[in-house]
Design an enzyme around this catalytic site. Structure first.
Site, mmCIF file in Angstrom:
data_model
loop_
_atom_site.group_PDB
_atom_site.id
_atom_site.type_symbol
_atom_site.label_atom_id
_atom_site.label_comp_id
_atom_site.label_asym_id
_atom_site.label_seq_id
_atom_site.Cartn_x
_atom_site.Cartn_y
_atom_site.Cartn_z
ATOM 1 C CB THR A 268 -1.005 -0.003 1.173
ATOM 2 O OG1 THR A 268 -1.802 1.186 1.090
ATOM 3 C CG2 THR A 268 -0.345 -0.075 2.535
ATOM 4 C CD GLU A 269 -1.247 3.476 -3.317
ATOM 5 O OE1 GLU A 269 -1.489 2.378 -2.764
ATOM 6 O OE2 GLU A 269 -2.130 4.134 -3.882
ATOM 7 C CG ASN A 270 -0.815 3.990 3.565
ATOM 8 O OD1 ASN A 270 -1.097 3.150 2.712
ATOM 9 N ND2 ASN A 270 -1.213 3.874 4.802
#
Lengths: 236, 235
Positions: free
Chosen positions: B52-54
């Site tokens: 996930t990008e975060n």
């Protein structure tokens, strides 16, 4: 003796000047330095350019800073969410400027700023409206867009542990933009949940080395943005 | 409208079909919406690591109510859990994984996909809308295999598979395969190629709902589309 600890939030923010460029960590409420943001509202600096992934929720934290009229321009990747109304209203009225940047380009522009790289080429955005007006160059048969680094006057981030040298650890995915923002600011200010004596953070576990951090302030029980919103809080 | 009354594949069936394409050992980024369901249907025996990008690799399903942690969320800002072997990292590293070609697959939704692989999934370009792009452009420009899951048409019945996108592009020429309510479409050098078709849907109906020339594979088969049970590993 080197000691980057400051006694409280007002002391950490005392010299933020009008028109400053401020990097603010967080991905939504995760990792958002809400006490430092509220401290910045109390401090009163105006005409700020704020770089942050989002534009805040409800009327607390970053949304409250924007609502107070302190932000002239936002640089971000995703300026709306299910619970953001302050920024959209001002934007539609033409009262706040927006520079929209793809999220990975935003992170890399900040990292590059901290690393002394003035610009770089990325495939992200090539062939789209977000590349219009930007220099492009082909490498090995693919088109890349030149993006400029971001350097700022201040960074406000939330971390977990901090020592007097400014070494930091973070909490889970609350890390997000914190480490690169500390690198790219003249003065990076970290609110930490706990001060620890130098040496207590295992050098193998330091996430942001203290050289990137200017000030550390202890906020033992940081507020949670969504909880404040649920309670109907509107800051100040 | 419930899945049962819809012609063609249900959301779960589309997700199930896309999951069959994910190989063992893949690093995968799933978009918000139908793509999130893909994790429920990866066949048993395949180990997939989700990004996930975060800043998390190796996250798992949503926590039990009351166990949510605001610093443990996915890119859709929904609470997740960690699986053994998970890792945290900052945003520049996260997008280095994406842009650097380290993520094997991204599966995402789209407003429009064009016959040349162009994708539009971030803006309708409507005046007065607040523009927001997030990580969409980085993902489609950086990940090696970009797969799309989408209803074949909009709620209003407008085609989403186009000759050329009319909405602003997220990236040109990146989509390899599209899973829709009507079947599985490869994006080839000569445009869309229907590889698999939803049971009970005639090719002419697919053609009529597609705003681009549509080639049909010689080996056209029906989508094997069970009403899928969620896999145990990631419910």
């Amino acid at each position: 003796m080197m000691d980057k600890r400051v006694p409280d939030v007002p002391a950490a923010l005392a010299d933020v000047q009008d028109g400053a460029m401020v990097l603010i960590g967080g991905f939504g409420e995760s990792g958002s330095p809400i006490e430092l943001i509220h401290g910045l509202i109390d401090q009163g600096a105006r005409g700020l350019t704020v770089v942050s992934n989002n534009t805040g929720n409800g009327e607390v934290g970053l949304a409250a800073l924007i609502k107070a009229g302190r932000v002239a321009k936002m640089v971000c990747s995703y300026p709306r969410s299910s619970n953001s109304k302050v920024f959209p209203e001002l934007y539609r009225k033409g009262e706040i400027e927006l520079e929209l940047v793809p999220q990975g380009t935003l992170a890399e522009r900040i990292r590059a700023g901290g690393a002394g790289v003035p610009a770089f080429y990325t495939p992200t955005g090539a062939g789209t409206v977000l590349a219009e007006g930007k220099e492009t160059r082909d490498f090995d048969g693919r088109t890349y867009v030149m993006e400029r680094a971001i350097r700022a006057d201040f960074a406000l981030v939330r971390a977990e542990l901090g020592d007097r040298f400014g070494n930091l650890t973070f909490n889970k995915a609350g890390r997000n933009f914190g480490p690169v923002m500390c690198m790219a600011a003249k003065t990076a200010i970290a609110q930490v949940r706990r001060f620890v004596p130098a040496g207590e953070i295992d050098p193998e576990h330091v996430v942001t080395p203290g050289i990137f951090v200017g000030r550390v302030v202890e906020v033992p029980e940081p507020a949670q943005e969504s909880a404040l919103i649920e309670q109907g809080v509107s800051y100040p | 409208m419930s899945d049962k009354t819809r012609t063609g594949l249900s959301r779960a069936q589309m997700a199930w079909r896309a999951a069959q394409d994910i190989p063992d050992g893949a690093y995968v980024n799933l978009g918000i919406g139908i793509p999130e369901l893909v994790a429920d249907y990866v066949p048993a025996g395949r180990e997939v690591v989700y990004h996930t990008e975060n800043g998390i690799l190796g996250f798992g399903p949503a926590p039990e109510p009351g166990q949510e942690d605001p610093d443990l969320i996915n890119a859709g800002k929904k609470p997740v859990t960690l699986l053994p072997g998970a890792a945290f990292f900052h945003h520049a590293d996260s997008f280095a994984m994406i842009r650097g070609g380290h993520i094997d697959y991204c599966i995402l939704g789209a407003m429009q996909v064009a016959a040349n692989g162009d994708i539009a999934n971030w803006s309708t370009g409507a005046a007065g809308a607040i523009p927001a792009v997030g990580g969409a452009m980085d993902l489609v420009a950086g990940v090696r295999n970009v797969l799309v899951i989408t209803e074949h048409t909009t709620r209003e019945g407008e085609p989403k598979l186009m000759e050329r996108c009319s909405y602003p592009l997220t990236a040109p020429g990146v989509v390899k395969r599209v899973f829709t309510t009507f079947g599985v479409f490869d994006v080839t050098a000569s445009g869309f190629l229907l590889q698999e078709i939803a049971p009970g849907v005639p090719v002419e109906q697919v053609r009529a709902a597609t705003a681009a020339p549509l080639a049909v594979a010689d080996s056209l088969k029906e989508v094997a589309a069970p009403q899928p049970e969620k896999a145990a590993a990631h419910v």
